[in-house]
Design a protein around this motif. Structure first.
Motif, PDB file in Angstrom:
ATOM      1  N   GLU A 198      55.404  29.352  33.127  1.00 27.91           N
ATOM      2  CA  GLU A 198      55.880  30.671  32.718  1.00 27.91           C
ATOM      3  C   GLU A 198      55.152  31.795  33.436  1.00 27.91           C
ATOM      4  OE1 GLU A 198      56.881  31.248  28.407  1.00 27.91           O
ATOM      5  OE2 GLU A 198      55.778  29.361  28.216  1.00 27.91           O
ATOM      6  N   GLY A 199      54.340  31.460  34.443  1.00 30.42           N
ATOM      7  CA  GLY A 199      53.648  32.479  35.213  1.00 30.42           C
ATOM      8  C   GLY A 199      52.176  32.582  34.860  1.00 30.42           C
ATOM      9  N   MET A 200      51.585  33.748  35.139  1.00 31.50           N
ATOM     10  CA  MET A 200      50.170  33.998  34.864  1.00 31.50           C
ATOM     11  C   MET A 200      49.883  33.757  33.380  1.00 31.50           C
ATOM     12  SD  MET A 200      48.073  37.571  35.549  1.00 31.50           S
ATOM     13  CE  MET A 200      47.650  37.279  37.275  1.00 31.50           C
ATOM     14  N   THR A 201      48.783  33.054  33.083  1.00 29.51           N
ATOM     15  CA  THR A 201      48.497  32.687  31.706  1.00 29.51           C
ATOM     16  C   THR A 201      47.753  33.799  30.968  1.00 29.51           C
ATOM     17  OG1 THR A 201      46.481  31.556  32.426  1.00 29.51           O
ATOM     18  CG2 THR A 201      48.458  30.210  32.157  1.00 29.51           C
ATOM     19  N   VAL A 202      47.988  33.857  29.669  1.00 26.63           N
ATOM     20  CA  VAL A 202      47.387  34.894  28.831  1.00 26.63           C
ATOM     21  C   VAL A 202      45.880  34.709  28.737  1.00 26.63           C
ATOM     22  CG1 VAL A 202      47.320  35.837  26.485  1.00 26.63           C
ATOM     23  CG2 VAL A 202      49.512  35.199  27.521  1.00 26.63           C
ATOM     24  N   ASP A 203      45.432  33.498  28.447  1.00 20.82           N
ATOM     25  CA  ASP A 203      43.993  33.251  28.319  1.00 20.82           C
ATOM     26  C   ASP A 203      43.276  33.544  29.640  1.00 20.82           C
ATOM     27  OD1 ASP A 203      44.293  32.536  25.700  1.00 20.82           O
ATOM     28  OD2 ASP A 203      44.253  30.364  26.080  1.00 20.82           O
ATOM     29  N   GLY A 204      43.916  33.192  30.755  1.00 18.94           N
ATOM     30  CA  GLY A 204      43.295  33.443  32.048  1.00 18.94           C
ATOM     31  C   GLY A 204      43.136  34.924  32.323  1.00 18.94           C
ATOM     32  N   LEU A 205      44.171  35.715  32.036  1.00 19.88           N
ATOM     33  CA  LEU A 205      44.071  37.154  32.258  1.00 19.88           C
ATOM     34  C   LEU A 205      43.049  37.779  31.326  1.00 19.88           C
ATOM     35  CD1 LEU A 205      45.007  39.734  33.635  1.00 19.88           C
ATOM     36  CD2 LEU A 205      46.841  39.902  31.940  1.00 19.88           C
ATOM     37  N   ARG A 206      43.038  37.360  30.072  1.00 19.11           N
ATOM     38  CA  ARG A 206      42.059  37.905  29.125  1.00 19.11           C
ATOM     39  C   ARG A 206      40.638  37.627  29.604  1.00 19.11           C
ATOM     40  NH1 ARG A 206      43.746  35.462  24.951  1.00 19.11           N
ATOM     41  NH2 ARG A 206      45.020  37.151  24.070  1.00 19.11           N
ATOM     42  N   ALA A 207      40.398  36.427  30.091  1.00 14.81           N
ATOM     43  CA  ALA A 207      39.055  36.086  30.569  1.00 14.81           C
ATOM     44  C   ALA A 207      38.674  36.926  31.789  1.00 14.81           C
ATOM     45  CB  ALA A 207      38.982  34.596  30.906  1.00 14.81           C
ATOM     46  N   ALA A 208      39.643  37.160  32.690  1.00 15.68           N
ATOM     47  CA  ALA A 208      39.352  37.961  33.886  1.00 15.68           C
ATOM     48  C   ALA A 208      39.012  39.399  33.516  1.00 15.68           C
ATOM     49  CB  ALA A 208      40.548  37.926  34.835  1.00 15.68           C
ATOM     50  N   LEU A 209      39.739  39.964  32.563  1.00 14.59           N
ATOM     51  CA  LEU A 209      39.459  41.341  32.134  1.00 14.59           C
ATOM     52  C   LEU A 209      38.120  41.420  31.409  1.00 14.59           C
ATOM     53  CD1 LEU A 209      43.038  42.297  30.897  1.00 14.59           C
ATOM     54  CD2 LEU A 209      41.893  43.123  32.966  1.00 14.59           C
ATOM     55  N   THR A 210      37.815  40.421  30.619  1.00 12.82           N
ATOM     56  CA  THR A 210      36.515  40.383  29.940  1.00 12.82           C
ATOM     57  C   THR A 210      35.377  40.303  30.941  1.00 12.82           C
ATOM     58  OG1 THR A 210      37.506  39.315  28.001  1.00 12.82           O
ATOM     59  CG2 THR A 210      35.121  39.118  28.258  1.00 12.82           C
ATOM     60  N   ALA A 211      35.612  39.592  32.045  1.00 11.73           N
ATOM     61  CA  ALA A 211      34.591  39.471  33.092  1.00 11.73           C
ATOM     62  C   ALA A 211      34.395  40.770  33.868  1.00 11.73           C
ATOM     63  CB  ALA A 211      34.951  38.343  34.047  1.00 11.73           C
ATOM     64  N   GLY A 212      35.341  41.716  33.728  1.00 14.71           N
ATOM     65  CA  GLY A 212      35.194  43.009  34.395  1.00 14.71           C
ATOM     66  C   GLY A 212      36.139  43.248  35.548  1.00 14.71           C
ATOM     67  N   ALA A 213      37.257  42.514  35.624  1.00  9.84           N
ATOM     68  CA  ALA A 213      38.205  42.739  36.716  1.00  9.84           C
ATOM     69  C   ALA A 213      38.713  44.177  36.679  1.00  9.84           C
ATOM     70  CB  ALA A 213      39.379  41.764  36.607  1.00  9.84           C
ATOM     71  N   ARG A 214      38.702  44.824  37.825  1.00 10.59           N
ATOM     72  CA  ARG A 214      39.160  46.206  37.934  1.00 10.59           C
ATOM     73  C   ARG A 214      40.579  46.300  38.480  1.00 10.59           C
ATOM     74  NH1 ARG A 214      35.510  50.233  37.718  1.00 10.59           N
ATOM     75  NH2 ARG A 214      36.648  51.439  39.287  1.00 10.59           N
ATOM     76  N   ALA A 215      41.129  45.173  38.917  1.00  7.90           N
ATOM     77  CA  ALA A 215      42.492  45.137  39.422  1.00  7.90           C
ATOM     78  C   ALA A 215      43.077  43.760  39.142  1.00  7.90           C
ATOM     79  CB  ALA A 215      42.546  45.454  40.915  1.00  7.90           C
ATOM     80  N   VAL A 216      44.412  43.714  39.018  1.00  6.66           N
ATOM     81  CA  VAL A 216      45.139  42.472  38.786  1.00  6.66           C
ATOM     82  C   VAL A 216      46.296  42.426  39.777  1.00  6.66           C
ATOM     83  CG1 VAL A 216      46.521  41.133  37.143  1.00  6.66           C
ATOM     84  CG2 VAL A 216      44.583  42.511  36.322  1.00  6.66           C
ATOM     85  N   VAL A 217      46.441  41.305  40.479  1.00  2.78           N
ATOM     86  CA  VAL A 217      47.594  41.094  41.349  1.00  2.78           C
ATOM     87  C   VAL A 217      48.420  39.979  40.738  1.00  2.78           C
ATOM     88  CG1 VAL A 217      48.406  40.542  43.664  1.00  2.78           C
ATOM     89  CG2 VAL A 217      46.278  41.828  43.377  1.00  2.78           C
TER      90      VAL A 217
END
Length: 440
Positions: A198-217
């Motif tokens: 179904e595409g980019m995973t929710v848990d994966g994106l949440r973890a990346a934002l928690t880690a401090g990602a400033r951009a998402v592609v």
């Protein structure tokens, strides 16, 4: 490390490192001291060393790898899209569109126009109108359209409006090859976000934002290499995850837009401040046209405009007018319909061929087939080479090579005739069998 870096300012420290590289004392791949260590040695604030390393990364002299440290840059041989050079093998890993399904730019009449001079608008009015209407149908919000020299150029410039070397970027894993090289060569740090059906995973994106990602592609549909497209349920969940982070730049690379069989579903919520949708024409008008249109929020558009100055780096209006003429030509849309059906039909037929040979593969959308393997992908690609085929190892698309993951191949098969498709399916089945096991 037996070389001495000196300096009291960021500029002096950076100049010292470059002198050591130029003199051969530091070689490609050599590590630089950790920031705290070098700051203590030189008796300077650690921020001074951070600034020096940032200058070096911006100049391409070093590569920052997060916890792996900072190393002297060298020839970074990252995998690239496209045909392999100097091979006699049948290349089924290129990811290219079928040239027979690309329109001929010479077949359309490009309206005459006055020469464009320095300081004039960077946008051709006809292309700007078409692109604005096209994107607004999917993004009914305030937006501005820009034109870049292809999707890679667009994504690279967009990230540069927000990020500095060392900043974290959330990328899909597996990831489009050019996105990997764009992020790493700019000195940003990729944070893997797993992709499923179904595409980019929710848990994966949440973890990346928690880690401090400033951009998402993110790829909203026809993800390369898997072909996955966002479901409405998944897109809504990702919007909820992004809602508390409105200033994180979200770039949606909608590379397959006019050829996709899937609806466009955005991860950008109505109140998200920083966003952009990049739509290249490479897959349906041809890679050599070197053009993409970018729709974004006004602030992001202003920042992007500063990097597309009317005196330096705008996209040729000749190319823009050609693209506009093609995109408004009914013959082009007839050809796009044939291309959409051709890619879908040929890929689905090959998936069926593999299924009849007990091999699992998917091709929900896009140009490629994503094949799950019962054996290591490096072994299978080597065996296919001995049978005359050059395939794309799925490991090339992994952001984290050290993490064991299911082996895959990405195959581009839409231009194979029926006999060649059967031969490739037979050879792939043979290449995945354990040594000594006969075919049925």
């Amino acid at each position: 490390m037996d070389v001495t870096i000196d300096g009291r300012t960021a500029g002096d420290i950076a100049a010292s490192v470059r002198a050591l590289v130029d003199g051969g004392a530091l070689a490609p791949g050599d590590p630089l001291p950790p920031v705290r260590t070098l700051a203590a040695q030189l008796g300077v604030n650690r921020n001074t060393v951070v600034a020096a390393y940032r200058q070096l990364a911006q100049a391409g002299a070093v590569v920052t790898r997060g916890r792996a440290g900072t190393r002297v840059a060298g020839a970074d041989h990252l995998p690239e899209e496209g045909f392999a050079r100097d091979t006699v093998l049948r290349d089924v890993g290129s990811g290219n569109p079928d040239p027979r399904l690309l329109p001929d730019p010479a077949a359309v009449r490009v309206p005459p126009a006055a020469p464009v001079l320095y300081g004039q608008s960077t946008l051709d009015p006809a292309l700007a109108t078409w692109a604005t209407d096209h994107v607004t149908a999917d993004c009914p919000r305030e937006l501005r359209v820009s034109v870049t020299g292809g999707a890679v150029d667009g994504v690279e410039r967009l990230l540069a409006t927000t990020l500095a070397p060392g900043d974290l970027v959330a990328l899909e894993d597996p990831c489009y090859l050019t996105s990997i090289s764009t992020v790493r060569r700019a000195g940003y740090l990729p944070v893997p976000v797993t992709v499923d059906a179904e595409g980019m995973t929710v848990d994966g994106l949440r973890a990346a934002l928690t880690a401090g990602a400033r951009a998402v592609v993110c790829t909203p549909r026809a993800h390369n290499p898997t072909g996955a497209s966002l479901s409405e349920r998944r897109a809504a969940a990702l919007r909820r995850v992004l809602a508390p982070h409105p200033n994180v730049l979200v770039v949606e690379d909608d590379h397959f837009s006019l050829l996709s069989r899937s609806p466009y579903r955005s991860v950008v919520g109505p109140r998200h401040a920083r966003w952009a949708v990049v739509r290249s024409v490479s897959k349906f008008l041809g890679p050599d046209l070197r053009l993409a249109y970018v729709a974004s929020d006004p602030e992001t558009a202003e920042r992007l405009a500063a990097r597309l100055g009317p005196g330096t780096t705008w996209v040729s209006h000749l190319l823009q007018r050609t693209a506009a003429a093609l995109l408004t030509d009914p013959a082009t849309h007839d050809l796009l319909a044939r291309a959409r059906d051709r890619y879908a039909h040929r890929n689905a037929a090959f998936v069926d061929l593999l299924a009849s040979r007990a091999l699992a593969a998917t091709a929900p959308d896009g140009l490629n087939v994503w094949v799950a393997l019962p054996a290591p992908s490096s072994d299978v690609t080597a065996r296919l080479m001995r049978r005359g085929w050059l395939a794309r190892d799925g490991a090339d698309f992994a952001l984290e090579r050290r993490v064991p993951r299911a082996p895959h191949l990405r195959l581009t098969v839409h231009d194979l005739d029926d006999d060649d498709a059967v031969r490739l399916a037979d050879d792939l089945a043979a290449a995945t069998r354990p040594a000594g096991r006969p075919s049925r």
